[in-house]
Design a protein around this motif. Structure first.
Motif, PDB file in Angstrom:
ATOM      1  N   GLN A  28       6.715   4.420   3.428  1.00 21.24           N
ATOM      2  CA  GLN A  28       5.390   4.877   3.020  1.00 21.24           C
ATOM      3  C   GLN A  28       4.589   5.190   4.275  1.00 21.24           C
ATOM      4  N   ILE A  29       4.278   6.455   4.465  1.00 25.61           N
ATOM      5  CA  ILE A  29       3.648   6.891   5.712  1.00 25.61           C
ATOM      6  C   ILE A  29       2.312   7.543   5.396  1.00 25.61           C
ATOM      7  N   ASP A  30       1.267   7.088   6.039  1.00 25.88           N
ATOM      8  CA  ASP A  30      -0.041   7.721   5.907  1.00 25.88           C
ATOM      9  C   ASP A  30      -0.168   8.865   6.907  1.00 25.88           C
ATOM     10  N   ILE A  99     -12.038  15.105   8.384  1.00 29.13           N
ATOM     11  CA  ILE A  99     -10.774  14.383   8.266  1.00 29.13           C
ATOM     12  C   ILE A  99     -10.205  14.588   6.868  1.00 29.13           C
ATOM     13  N   GLU A 100      -8.895  14.782   6.796  1.00 22.97           N
ATOM     14  CA  GLU A 100      -8.191  14.801   5.516  1.00 22.97           C
ATOM     15  C   GLU A 100      -7.001  13.853   5.596  1.00 22.97           C
ATOM     16  N   THR A 101      -6.686  13.211   4.489  1.00 25.29           N
ATOM     17  CA  THR A 101      -5.608  12.230   4.458  1.00 25.29           C
ATOM     18  C   THR A 101      -4.606  12.569   3.368  1.00 25.29           C
ATOM     19  N   ALA A 102      -3.394  12.070   3.542  1.00 26.58           N
ATOM     20  CA  ALA A 102      -2.332  12.230   2.550  1.00 26.58           C
ATOM     21  C   ALA A 102      -1.361  11.076   2.719  1.00 26.58           C
ATOM     22  N   ARG A 103      -0.576  10.817   1.696  1.00 27.56           N
ATOM     23  CA  ARG A 103       0.450   9.789   1.750  1.00 27.56           C
ATOM     24  C   ARG A 103       1.816  10.465   1.621  1.00 27.56           C
ATOM     25  N   VAL A 104       2.694  10.176   2.575  1.00 30.32           N
ATOM     26  CA  VAL A 104       4.054  10.706   2.571  1.00 30.32           C
ATOM     27  C   VAL A 104       4.987   9.611   2.069  1.00 30.32           C
ATOM     28  N   GLU A 105       5.794   9.942   1.078  1.00 30.41           N
ATOM     29  CA  GLU A 105       6.744   8.999   0.489  1.00 30.41           C
ATOM     30  C   GLU A 105       8.153   9.515   0.716  1.00 30.41           C
ATOM     31  N   LEU A 106       8.976   8.718   1.390  1.00 29.03           N
ATOM     32  CA  LEU A 106      10.359   9.104   1.695  1.00 29.03           C
ATOM     33  C   LEU A 106      11.272   8.622   0.572  1.00 29.03           C
ATOM     34  N   ARG A 107      11.947   9.590  -0.077  1.00 27.82           N
ATOM     35  CA  ARG A 107      12.872   9.284  -1.166  1.00 27.82           C
ATOM     36  C   ARG A 107      14.095  10.167  -1.014  1.00 27.82           C
ATOM     37  N   ASP A 108      15.269   9.564  -1.072  1.00 27.51           N
ATOM     38  CA  ASP A 108      16.503  10.341  -0.909  1.00 27.51           C
ATOM     39  C   ASP A 108      17.022  10.903  -2.230  1.00 27.51           C
ATOM     40  N   ASP A 109      16.243  10.771  -3.307  1.00 28.66           N
ATOM     41  CA  ASP A 109      16.640  11.333  -4.598  1.00 28.66           C
ATOM     42  C   ASP A 109      15.483  12.155  -5.157  1.00 28.66           C
ATOM     43  N   GLY A 110      15.822  13.101  -6.009  1.00 29.50           N
ATOM     44  CA  GLY A 110      14.787  13.913  -6.639  1.00 29.50           C
ATOM     45  C   GLY A 110      14.355  15.085  -5.759  1.00 29.50           C
ATOM     46  N   ASP A 111      13.436  15.874  -6.311  1.00 28.13           N
ATOM     47  CA  ASP A 111      12.948  17.054  -5.611  1.00 28.13           C
ATOM     48  C   ASP A 111      11.915  16.675  -4.556  1.00 28.13           C
TER      49      ASP A 111
END
Length: 281
Positions: A28-30, A99-111
């Motif tokens: 989980q990366i901000d 400033i703008e923020t987002a959350r990056v979620e690393l998943r090895d399955d799905g689109d």
């Protein structure tokens, strides 16, 4: 005639962005985009390299020459250190932070897509994927700054138009009108020239497999719609500023013509007085 397949040519010039790797932070990366100015002199930055040549472990800092810095998975201490390092090389810093923020979620399955709650889902934290997501966030924060400046420009021009409607005249200092035109041209240069928000990133030339991911990110942040809205407003501002400038120039021309007429009348009066003085009584 035989057909020869030519490889796609990547645009030459400076890298689209520079990057500095940071320690990994997990799945989980901000991501936080800061607008530091209208331009950053990336040649003077130490410790940053071309994203294609730097090994990344999921956390990093991207610097874009059109004024944005995107921190991916950085701690507050790392963020403060990098911003302090880059800020002295930024031109025309904003009066208030953007400033703008987002959350990056690393998943090895799905689109690879954007979830319903706004999370950017990636299969892996490759330099190309992180750069693509950072580019979209950086362009979004640039658009946010220009949207605010354009609204300010409308607020400054509106009293002049209201004065014209209610009183049939307006007090139009030439410097104020020239500043309005300068603001319009400057915003056009940022959107079309430096940030090239209406164009796809250079990264997709060599990684066409990420084109679908970019399309989803672009749609999530409405880059295309916001750019077209800005272009329409810039066109309206440009037309209004040019009309006001023409009005000021017409008023100056009228004043000049009246001054010439008054000068001629004065010379005629002097001539008549001299003739009358020489006329025998």
């Amino acid at each position: 005639m035989p057909v020869i397949n030519m490889p796609a040519l990547r645009p030459t010039g400076l890298p689209e962005a520079l990057v500095m790797p940071l320690p990994g932070r997990g799945d989980q990366i901000d991501m936080r985009a800061h607008l530091l100015g209208t331009r950053i002199d990336m040649r003077a930055l130490a410790g940053f390299g071309d994203p294609e040549l730097v090994e990344l472990g999921g956390s990093c800092a991207f610097v874009f020459r059109y004024g944005a810095v995107v921190l991916v998975g950085a701690t507050s201490e790392e963020e403060a250190r990098i911003l302090a390092q880059v800020a002295p090389h930024a031109v025309d810093p904003p009066t208030s932070p953007e400033i703008e923020t987002a959350r990056v979620e690393l998943r090895d399955d799905g689109d690879e897509t954007v979830s319903a709650d706004g999370r950017i889902r990636l299969r892996e934290a490759t330099p190309e994927r992180l750069l693509l997501a950072a580019t979209v966030l950086a362009r979004s924060v640039v658009l946010a700054r220009d949207e605010m400046r354009i609204e300010d420009a409308f607020d400054r021009i509106e009293p002049l138009l209201v004065d014209m409607r209610e009183h049939g005249r307006a007090h139009l200092p030439i410097r104020q009108i020239m500043r309005q035109i300068g603001s319009v041209l400057s915003a056009q240069h940022r959107v079309v020239g430096r940030a090239r928000i209406g164009e796809k990133p250079d990264l997709l030339w060599e990684h066409p497999e990420l084109d679908r991911l970019y399309g989803r990110l672009e749609a999530e942040y409405e880059l295309g719609d916001r750019t077209r809205t800005i272009e329409r407003k810039l066109e309206m501002l440009g037309d209004s500023a040019e009309w006001l400038l023409d009005l000021v120039q017409d008023k100056r021309s009228l004043r000049l013509e009246l001054s010439v007429v008054a000068l001629i009348a004065f010379e005629v009066a002097i001539g008549l007085y001299e003739i009358a003085a020489r006329w025998p009584h």
